[in-house]
Design a protein around this motif. Structure first.
Motif, PDB file in Angstrom:
ATOM      1  N   MET A  95      -8.406   9.321  -8.795  1.00 22.40           N
ATOM      2  CA  MET A  95      -8.266   8.163  -7.913  1.00 22.40           C
ATOM      3  C   MET A  95      -7.051   8.355  -7.002  1.00 22.40           C
ATOM      4  SD  MET A  95      -6.757   5.265 -10.563  1.00 22.40           S
ATOM      5  CE  MET A  95      -6.265   4.027  -9.353  1.00 22.40           C
ATOM      6  N   PRO A  96      -7.124   7.885  -5.751  1.00 19.42           N
ATOM      7  CA  PRO A  96      -5.959   7.983  -4.879  1.00 19.42           C
ATOM      8  C   PRO A  96      -4.845   7.060  -5.355  1.00 19.42           C
ATOM      9  CG  PRO A  96      -7.738   6.815  -3.770  1.00 19.42           C
ATOM     10  CD  PRO A  96      -8.273   7.269  -5.095  1.00 19.42           C
ATOM     11  N   VAL A  97      -3.630   7.544  -5.264  1.00 19.72           N
ATOM     12  CA  VAL A  97      -2.454   6.761  -5.640  1.00 19.72           C
ATOM     13  C   VAL A  97      -1.355   7.008  -4.613  1.00 19.72           C
ATOM     14  CG1 VAL A  97      -2.900   6.670  -8.138  1.00 19.72           C
ATOM     15  CG2 VAL A  97      -1.645   8.597  -7.176  1.00 19.72           C
ATOM     16  N   GLU A  98      -0.386   6.123  -4.598  1.00 16.88           N
ATOM     17  CA  GLU A  98       0.772   6.326  -3.727  1.00 16.88           C
ATOM     18  C   GLU A  98       2.014   5.805  -4.424  1.00 16.88           C
ATOM     19  OE1 GLU A  98       0.024   4.240  -0.095  1.00 16.88           O
ATOM     20  OE2 GLU A  98       0.695   2.322  -0.906  1.00 16.88           O
ATOM     21  N   VAL A  99       3.143   6.336  -4.008  1.00 17.10           N
ATOM     22  CA  VAL A  99       4.399   5.962  -4.638  1.00 17.10           C
ATOM     23  C   VAL A  99       4.793   4.543  -4.231  1.00 17.10           C
ATOM     24  CG1 VAL A  99       5.989   6.813  -2.844  1.00 17.10           C
ATOM     25  CG2 VAL A  99       6.690   6.879  -5.256  1.00 17.10           C
ATOM     26  N   THR A 100       5.445   3.868  -5.150  1.00 25.00           N
ATOM     27  CA  THR A 100       6.068   2.587  -4.872  1.00 25.00           C
ATOM     28  C   THR A 100       7.409   2.598  -5.592  1.00 25.00           C
ATOM     29  OG1 THR A 100       5.870   0.168  -5.090  1.00 25.00           O
ATOM     30  CG2 THR A 100       4.876   1.484  -6.830  1.00 25.00           C
ATOM     31  N   PHE A 101       8.384   1.996  -5.003  1.00 22.96           N
ATOM     32  CA  PHE A 101       9.732   2.029  -5.582  1.00 22.96           C
ATOM     33  C   PHE A 101      10.009   0.670  -6.209  1.00 22.96           C
ATOM     34  CE2 PHE A 101       9.467   5.203  -2.299  1.00 22.96           C
ATOM     35  CZ  PHE A 101       9.969   6.315  -2.945  1.00 22.96           C
ATOM     36  N   GLN A 102      10.217   0.688  -7.515  1.00 25.44           N
ATOM     37  CA  GLN A 102      10.365  -0.555  -8.271  1.00 25.44           C
ATOM     38  C   GLN A 102      11.687  -0.546  -9.027  1.00 25.44           C
ATOM     39  OE1 GLN A 102       8.030  -3.103  -8.203  1.00 25.44           O
ATOM     40  NE2 GLN A 102       6.955  -1.874  -6.650  1.00 25.44           N
ATOM     41  N   LEU A 103      12.305  -1.713  -9.075  1.00 25.04           N
ATOM     42  CA  LEU A 103      13.520  -1.879  -9.854  1.00 25.04           C
ATOM     43  C   LEU A 103      13.128  -2.063 -11.322  1.00 25.04           C
ATOM     44  CD1 LEU A 103      16.612  -2.091  -9.607  1.00 25.04           C
ATOM     45  CD2 LEU A 103      16.317  -4.580  -9.435  1.00 25.04           C
ATOM     46  N   VAL A 104      13.542  -1.129 -12.167  1.00 27.83           N
ATOM     47  CA  VAL A 104      13.268  -1.180 -13.607  1.00 27.83           C
ATOM     48  C   VAL A 104      14.624  -1.256 -14.295  1.00 27.83           C
ATOM     49  CG1 VAL A 104      12.223   0.000 -15.575  1.00 27.83           C
ATOM     50  CG2 VAL A 104      11.157   0.177 -13.305  1.00 27.83           C
ATOM     51  N   GLY A 105      14.913  -2.406 -14.909  1.00 35.16           N
ATOM     52  CA  GLY A 105      16.271  -2.631 -15.419  1.00 35.16           C
ATOM     53  C   GLY A 105      17.204  -2.687 -14.227  1.00 35.16           C
ATOM     54  N   ASP A 106      18.168  -1.792 -14.186  1.00 36.60           N
ATOM     55  CA  ASP A 106      19.081  -1.763 -13.046  1.00 36.60           C
ATOM     56  C   ASP A 106      18.920  -0.471 -12.229  1.00 36.60           C
ATOM     57  OD1 ASP A 106      20.116  -0.018 -14.866  1.00 36.60           O
ATOM     58  OD2 ASP A 106      22.148  -0.846 -14.865  1.00 36.60           O
ATOM     59  N   THR A 107      17.761   0.194 -12.388  1.00 36.99           N
ATOM     60  CA  THR A 107      17.523   1.455 -11.707  1.00 36.99           C
ATOM     61  C   THR A 107      16.229   1.401 -10.902  1.00 36.99           C
ATOM     62  OG1 THR A 107      18.595   2.618 -13.544  1.00 36.99           O
ATOM     63  CG2 THR A 107      17.246   3.953 -12.068  1.00 36.99           C
ATOM     64  N   VAL A 108      16.286   1.853  -9.651  1.00 38.79           N
ATOM     65  CA  VAL A 108      15.066   1.983  -8.852  1.00 38.79           C
ATOM     66  C   VAL A 108      14.365   3.262  -9.285  1.00 38.79           C
ATOM     67  CG1 VAL A 108      14.115   2.284  -6.534  1.00 38.79           C
ATOM     68  CG2 VAL A 108      16.079   0.751  -6.906  1.00 38.79           C
ATOM     69  N   LEU A 109      13.053   3.146  -9.595  1.00 43.37           N
ATOM     70  CA  LEU A 109      12.269   4.303 -10.022  1.00 43.37           C
ATOM     71  C   LEU A 109      11.060   4.480  -9.116  1.00 43.37           C
ATOM     72  CD1 LEU A 109      12.205   3.804 -13.901  1.00 43.37           C
ATOM     73  CD2 LEU A 109      13.638   5.382 -12.584  1.00 43.37           C
ATOM     74  N   PRO A 110      10.664   5.746  -8.889  1.00 39.36           N
ATOM     75  CA  PRO A 110       9.424   5.983  -8.147  1.00 39.36           C
ATOM     76  C   PRO A 110       8.240   5.896  -9.100  1.00 39.36           C
ATOM     77  CG  PRO A 110      10.521   8.080  -8.583  1.00 39.36           C
ATOM     78  CD  PRO A 110      11.379   6.996  -9.196  1.00 39.36           C
ATOM     79  N   LEU A 111       7.426   4.862  -8.937  1.00 35.88           N
ATOM     80  CA  LEU A 111       6.216   4.672  -9.730  1.00 35.88           C
ATOM     81  C   LEU A 111       5.015   4.873  -8.810  1.00 35.88           C
ATOM     82  CD1 LEU A 111       7.283   1.417 -11.648  1.00 35.88           C
ATOM     83  CD2 LEU A 111       7.719   3.807 -12.277  1.00 35.88           C
ATOM     84  N   PHE A 112       3.821   4.881  -9.384  1.00 30.55           N
ATOM     85  CA  PHE A 112       2.626   5.061  -8.564  1.00 30.55           C
ATOM     86  C   PHE A 112       1.685   3.891  -8.762  1.00 30.55           C
ATOM     87  CE2 PHE A 112       4.496   9.114  -8.231  1.00 30.55           C
ATOM     88  CZ  PHE A 112       4.065   9.603  -6.993  1.00 30.55           C
ATOM     89  N   THR A 113       0.909   3.611  -7.724  1.00 29.17           N
ATOM     90  CA  THR A 113      -0.055   2.518  -7.740  1.00 29.17           C
ATOM     91  C   THR A 113      -1.202   2.871  -6.816  1.00 29.17           C
ATOM     92  OG1 THR A 113      -0.256   0.116  -7.536  1.00 29.17           O
ATOM     93  CG2 THR A 113       1.067   1.251  -5.847  1.00 29.17           C
ATOM     94  N   ARG A 114      -2.227   2.011  -6.755  1.00 26.13           N
ATOM     95  CA  ARG A 114      -3.298   2.211  -5.781  1.00 26.13           C
ATOM     96  C   ARG A 114      -2.697   2.084  -4.392  1.00 26.13           C
ATOM     97  NH1 ARG A 114      -6.142  -2.104  -8.922  1.00 26.13           N
ATOM     98  NH2 ARG A 114      -4.710  -3.223  -7.614  1.00 26.13           N
ATOM     99  N   PRO A 115      -3.297   2.739  -3.385  1.00 24.08           N
ATOM    100  CA  PRO A 115      -2.803   2.562  -2.026  1.00 24.08           C
ATOM    101  C   PRO A 115      -2.747   1.095  -1.646  1.00 24.08           C
ATOM    102  CG  PRO A 115      -4.335   4.395  -2.121  1.00 24.08           C
ATOM    103  CD  PRO A 115      -4.361   3.731  -3.474  1.00 24.08           C
ATOM    104  N   GLY A 116      -1.603   0.649  -1.207  1.00 27.31           N
ATOM    105  CA  GLY A 116      -1.420  -0.748  -0.833  1.00 27.31           C
ATOM    106  C   GLY A 116      -1.125  -1.669  -1.992  1.00 27.31           C
ATOM    107  N   GLY A 117      -0.988  -1.150  -3.202  1.00 19.22           N
ATOM    108  CA  GLY A 117      -0.805  -1.993  -4.383  1.00 19.22           C
ATOM    109  C   GLY A 117       0.622  -2.109  -4.871  1.00 19.22           C
ATOM    110  N   GLY A 118       1.570  -1.667  -4.044  1.00 18.71           N
ATOM    111  CA  GLY A 118       2.957  -1.624  -4.500  1.00 18.71           C
ATOM    112  C   GLY A 118       3.747  -2.866  -4.243  1.00 18.71           C
ATOM    113  N   THR A 119       3.341  -3.979  -4.828  1.00 19.85           N
ATOM    114  CA  THR A 119       4.104  -5.209  -4.625  1.00 19.85           C
ATOM    115  C   THR A 119       5.053  -5.445  -5.758  1.00 19.85           C
ATOM    116  OG1 THR A 119       2.349  -6.463  -5.687  1.00 19.85           O
ATOM    117  CG2 THR A 119       2.329  -6.304  -3.279  1.00 19.85           C
TER     118      THR A 119
END
Ligand SMILES: [Zn+2]
Length: 132
Positions: free
Chosen positions: A108-132
């Motif tokens: 499946m296509p995925v794209e990176v999204t940058f999310q605050l996890v605890g006190d650290t920003v991490l590069p996570l992946f989600t569906r295209p356009g799903g990085g809210t």
């Protein structure tokens, strides 16, 4: 997109500075242009120790995934650990964000999204356009 700066081959600070700024930065061999992730001191293709930086589009396809039930805290939710084939030609280990288990499919296509996890920003992946 390419930037002009050069990174120290074993220094991943540029990667995390990119993440903090919402950019996925990868090491690219200055001699043969191989993309290397995670960064390594020497290019495995040509032996060069000179590296440039390439900004990834953050787009790719899901190569594989598991549900990790190993809790990091007693109340932690299971995480979906993914192996992503980035369009840049490297594999990237991360977690899947905002995707239900029954929606996950290999390739499946995925794209990176940058999310605050605890006190650290991490590069996570989600569906295209799903990085809210
Ligand atoms: Zn090289």
């Amino acid at each position: 997109m390419t930037t002009a700066s050069t990174v120290s081959p074993w220094d991943d600070a540029i990667f995390w500075e990119g993440v903090d700024g919402g950019r996925l930065l990868l090491a690219r061999c200055a001699r043969c242009s191989r993309i290397q992730h995670p960064p390594s001191p020497m290019c495995p293709s040509c032996g060069s120790v000179s590296w440039d930086v390439q900004e990834s589009s953050g787009k790719g396809r899901l190569h594989s995934w598991i549900v990790s039930h190993h809790p990091s805290r007693p109340d932690a939710e299971p995480r979906v650990v993914v192996l992503v084939d980035l369009d840049d030609g490297v594999r990237f280990v991360s977690n899947l964000h905002n995707v239900q288990l029954d929606e996950i499919q290999v390739d499946m296509p995925v794209e990176v999204t940058f999310q605050l996890v605890g006190d650290t920003v991490l590069p996570l992946f989600t569906r295209p356009g799903g990085g809210t």
